[in-house]
Motif scaffolding. Structure first.
Motif: not given
Length: 682
Positions: A654-678
Motif C-alpha cells: 500500500g501507500r501512506l500519504l500525508v496532507t498537512s498545513r500549519e495551523g489547520e491539522g493533518s490527514r494521514f491516508r493509508i491506501a491498501l489494495p482492495r480485496a477481491q470478491a472471492l
C-alpha cells in the motif's frame, strides 16, 4: 571645433604612421611582400593625413592620397587573408578587383572635378565620388569579414588585431561618407572624427606589425560586449548631435526648445528600452549569435555554476534549491523544478520561482527511459508532436501543458538516475540545439553528483543514529542484566532468610527499587523497532476503525465514519500502523477536538484517513523529516512511529500519504489494495 583641430589631429596621425613605417621589423625571407606592403600602406596613410592637415579634406590631393591609402590597405588585407586561408579563389580575386576599382574611380572623379569649372558637373562628380568611396568601404568590410572567418583559430593574435584595425578604419569611413551624403556637405566635425579614429588605428597596426604571429590576443566575451555597447553609445551620441544640429537649423527661434525636447525624449526612450528584460535578452541573443562562435561563455558560466552549487550566497538556500538555480542560470531560465527518483517514479522535491508540481510527477517508465538514454527532453517538441513516439508517450501531460516547461534534464550519477530538473524557457524563447543539449547534459551530471553526495551523507548520518541507538540499547540491556542478577540473588536468599523480618523489609525495598527502574526502562523502550508485515488477509476497514475508536474513547474523543470496504492487509501490522497514527493525532489535538477515522474506496484501492485538527506540520518537515528515523517534531519523540508506519504499509503493498498545513491539522491516508470478491468471501 575649428580647422585648427583638423590640423593638429591629422598631423598626429601622420606622425604616428611615419613611426609605424620606421619601426617595422626588417622583412624576412618568410614574408617579405607583406612587410613591404605594410610599409607602403603606412606611408600612404601618413601622406593622406598630411594632405588633409596642410591643404584640406576637400582638395584633390587629399582625395587622391586617400584612394592610394585604401588601395594599399586593401593589398595588405589580401595578403593577410591569403596567409590565413590559402590561395584565393577566382571569385574572391574578382571581389578584390571590384573593390579596388571603386577606389580608383573615386580618385578619377576627384581629378575630373578639379579640372572642370561647371558647378553642376562638379556637384555630380563629387556625389559620384562619394558613392564610389562608400561602395569601396562596403566591399573592403565584406572582404575583411571573410578574411576574419578564414583565419579562424590558427590565424594568430596579431593578424586578428590588424584586421580589427582595418575594420575600424573602413567602418568609420563608411559612417562619415554616409553622413556627408545625407547632409549634403562635409563639416569639419566629420574630418575631426575620422582623424580621431585613425589615432586609435595607428597603435593597433604598430602592435600587429611588431608581434607577428607570436602572441595570440583574445578579448573576453565581457570586454567584447562592453566594447559593442560603447560603440553603440558613441553612434547614438553622434547621431543625436547630427539630428540636433539639423533640427536647430529648421526650428529658428525655437531651436533650443526643440533640441532639448529631442535630446530628453530620445534619452528617455533609449533608457526605457534598455531597461526592458525582454529587449535585453533579445539583444544578447543577437549579439552572441553574430559575434561569437558559441552561444555560451563557458568559462564564466561554469564559474558561476560551481559557485551557486557550492554556496548559498548568504541567502540560506538549501541544496535542492541551489541545484535548480545553478542549472537554470546556465540557460537564463527564470524558473525550475527538481524531481527526485524514487521506487514509484519521479516525485516533486523543490520548486524555484514557479508553481509546485504534482506529488507523483512522473512514472517509473519515464525514470527508466531517462536513465537508459540520458536524453535532455525538449518539452515544446513533445507538445508539438516532433519528439520520438516513445518519448512523447512517457512525458506526463502536466509538463507539456505548463507554460514554464522547456527542457527536462536528467540527473545521472554513475549511470543511476538521481532525478530530473524541468527548466522554464528563457526570456527570449528559442528552440533547444546541440549546444544546449551538451551543456545541460554535463551540468546535469555535476548536479547529480552533488545530490548523490548529499544522499550519501544523509544515509551515513542515519546509520550513525542507528549506531547510537544500538549503543543506548546495549546500555539498557546491561541495566536489565544487573536487575535480573539482583532479583535472582534476592530469590536465592529468600529461601534461607524468609523468616527474618529485617530481610523481608530489605527485600521489599529492593523489589520496589527494581520495579521503579524497570518502569523507567519500559518507558525508554516504548517505541518498538519496525517489523515486517506478515501474511495478508481481507480486513473490514470500517469495523477495525470502529473497534479502535471505541477502545480509545476514554483517552480522547474519536469517531469512525464512511462505508465498509474490504482491504487486503496484515491485520496485526495494520492495527500497529493505525495505533501509531491515532496516537500522534491525539497528541497533536487539543482536549475536546475529535480525531476522525474516515473509510472509503477509490478505484482499486481502499483507504482509511486519520484526520486531526491540531497544529499541523510544515511542508519542509513533511518532505524531509517526517518519515526519517529519529527525526521528530515532538521534543521527547523518537521519530520512529511514522517511519515504521510507512515501512509496514509499503510491505503490505500500500501507500501512506500525508496532507498537512500549519495551523489547520493533518490527514494521514493509508491506501491498501482492495480485496477481491472471492478473497473477501473466503
Amino acid at each position: 571645433m575649428t580647422p585648427t583641430s583638423v590640423i593638429w589631429i591629422h598631423s598626429l596621425v601622420a606622425l604616428l604612421f611615419c613611426g609605424v613605417a620606421v619601426t617595422l621589423p626588417r622583412p624576412d625571407s618568410a614574408a617579405p611582400v607583406a612587410r613591404w606592403l605594410l610599409t607602403a600602406a603606412a606611408v600612404a596613410t601618413a601622406l593622406w593625413a598630411l594632405a588633409i592637415a596642410g591643404i584640406g579634406s576637400a582638395d584633390v590631393a587629399a582625395r587622391v592620397t586617400g584612394a592610394l591609402r585604401d588601395l594599399a590597405w586593401l593589398a595588405v588585407l589580401g595578403v593577410a587573408a591569403r596567409a590565413g586561408q590559402g590561395i584565393e579563389a577566382p571569385a574572391r580575386l574578382g571581389a578584390y578587383a571590384a573593390t579596388a576599382s571603386c577606389f580608383v574611380l573615386a580618385a578619377g572623379t576627384a581629378i575630373a572635378a578639379a579640372m572642370v569649372t561647371l558647378p553642376e558637373a562638379v556637384g555630380a562628380l563629387d556625389s559620384t565620388g562619394l558613392s564610389l568611396r562608400m561602395l569601396g568601404s562596403v566591399g573592403a568590410l565584406v572582404l575583411m569579414q571573410r578574411a576574419l572567418l578564414g583565419t579562424g583559430e590558427q590565424g594568430g593574435g596579431a593578424r586578428h588585431v590588424l584586421l580589427a584595425a582595418l575594420a575600424l578604419m573602413w567602418t568609420t569611413d563608411l559612417v562619415v561618407y554616409l553622413l556627408a551624403f545625407i547632409i549634403d556637405g562635409w563639416p569639419p566635425t566629420l574630418t575631426i572624427a575620422r582623424g580621431a579614429v585613425m589615432v586609435v588605428v595607428a597603435p593597433l597596426v604598430m602592435f600587429a606589425a611588431q608581434q607577428g604571429d607570436a602572441q595570440a590576443i583574445r578579448a573576453s566575451r565581457t570586454v567584447a560586449l562592453r566594447a559593442a555597447a560603447a560603440v553603440l553609445a558613441g553612434l547614438y551620441v553622434l547621431a543625436t548631435g547630427i539630428v540636433t544640429g539639423y533640427l536647430g537649423s529648421l526650428a529658428g527661434n525655437q531651436a533650443r526648445i526643440v533640441q532639448t525636447a529631442f535630446v530628453f525624449g530620445s534619452a528617455a526612450s533609449v533608457l526605457t528600452l534598455a531597461s526592458t528584460p525582454w529587449l535585453r535578452g533579445w539583444a544578447k541573443v543577437v549579439v552572441t549569435k553574430h559575434l561569437f562562435r558559441h552561444r555560451y561563455d563557458y568559462r564564466n558560466a561554469w564559474l558561476r555554476f560551481t559557485e551557486t552549487l557550492g554556496g548559498d550566497g548568504g541567502k540560506g538556500a538549501t541544496l535542492t534549491v541551489r541545484v535548480v538555480t545553478a542549472l537554470a542560470e546556465l540557460t537564463e531560465s527564470p524558473a525550475g523544478l527538481l524531481l527526485t527518483s524514487e521506487a514509484g517514479g519521479l516525485r516533486a522535491r523543490a520548486a524555484w520561482r514557479c508553481e509546485a508540481a504534482p506529488d507523483e510527477a512522473g512514472s517509473a517508465a519515464l525514470a527508466r527511459y531517462l536513465e537508459r538514454t540520458a536524453r535532455v527532453i525538449d518539452l515544446p517538441a513533445v507538445a508539438a508532436g516532433r519528439a520520438p513516439a516513445e518519448e512523447a508517450a512517457l512525458v506526463p501531460a502536466w509538463m507539456t501543458a505548463r507554460a514554464d516547461g522547456w527542457a527536462l534534464v536528467p540527473l545521472l550519477h554513475a549511470r543511476r538516475l538521481i532525478g530530473a530538473i524541468m527548466l522554464a524557457p528563457p526570456p527570449v524563447s528559442r528552440a533547444l540545439d546541440w549546444e544546449d543539449f551538451d551543456l545541460l547534459g554535463v551540468a546535469g551530471r555535476q548536479v547529480a553528483s552533488y545530490l548523490a553526495e548529499d544522499e550519501a551523507h544523509g544515509a551515513l548520518g542515519e546509520a550513525q543514529r542507528f549506531d547510537e541507538f544500538n549503543r543506548r540499547f546495549a546500555f539498557i540491556l546491561h541495566d536489565l542484566k544487573n536487575l535480573v542478577s539482583q532479583m535472582a540473588l534476592v530469590a536465592r536468599n529468600a529461601e534461607r532468610h524468609a523468616d527474618n523480618p529485617e530481610f523481608r523489609a530489605d527485600m521489599i525495598a529492593t523489589l520496589r527499587d527494581s520495579s521503579q527502574r524497570m518502569t523507567a526502562l519500559l518507558a525508554r523502550l516504548s517505541q518498538r523497532q519496525a517489523g515486517a508485515a506478515g501474511e495478508r488477509h481481507p480486513v473490514g476497514m470500517l469495523a477495525l476503525a470502529e473497534r479502535l475508536a471505541d477502545a480509545r474513547r476514554a483517552q480522547h474523543p474519536l469517531r469512525a465514519e464512511g462505508h465498509e470496504a474490504m482491504a487486503l492487509a496484515d491485520p496485526a501490522a495494520l492495527e500497529t500502523v493505525l495505533g501509531h497514527l491515532i496516537q500522534n493525532a491525539v497528541e497533536a489535538s487539543a482536549a475536546g477536538q475529535p480525531v476522525t477515522l474516515v473509510v472509503g474506496d477509490e478505484g482499486d484501492e481502499v483507504f482509511i484517513d486519520v484526520i486531526d485538527q491540531g497544529g499541523g506540520m510544515s511542508a519542509d518537515f513533511v518532505r524531509d523529516g517526517l518519515f526519517r528515523p529519529f527525526v521528530s517534531s515532538k521534543p521527547s519523540g523518537f521519530g520512529l512511529g511514522a517511519f515504521e508506519a510507512r515501512q509496514l504499509v509499503e510491505a503490505m503493498g500500500g501507500r501512506l500519504l500525508v496532507t498537512s498545513r500549519e495551523g489547520e491539522g493533518s490527514r494521514f491516508r493509508i491506501a491498501l489494495p482492495r480485496a477481491q470478491a472471492l478473497e473477501a468471501a473466503a
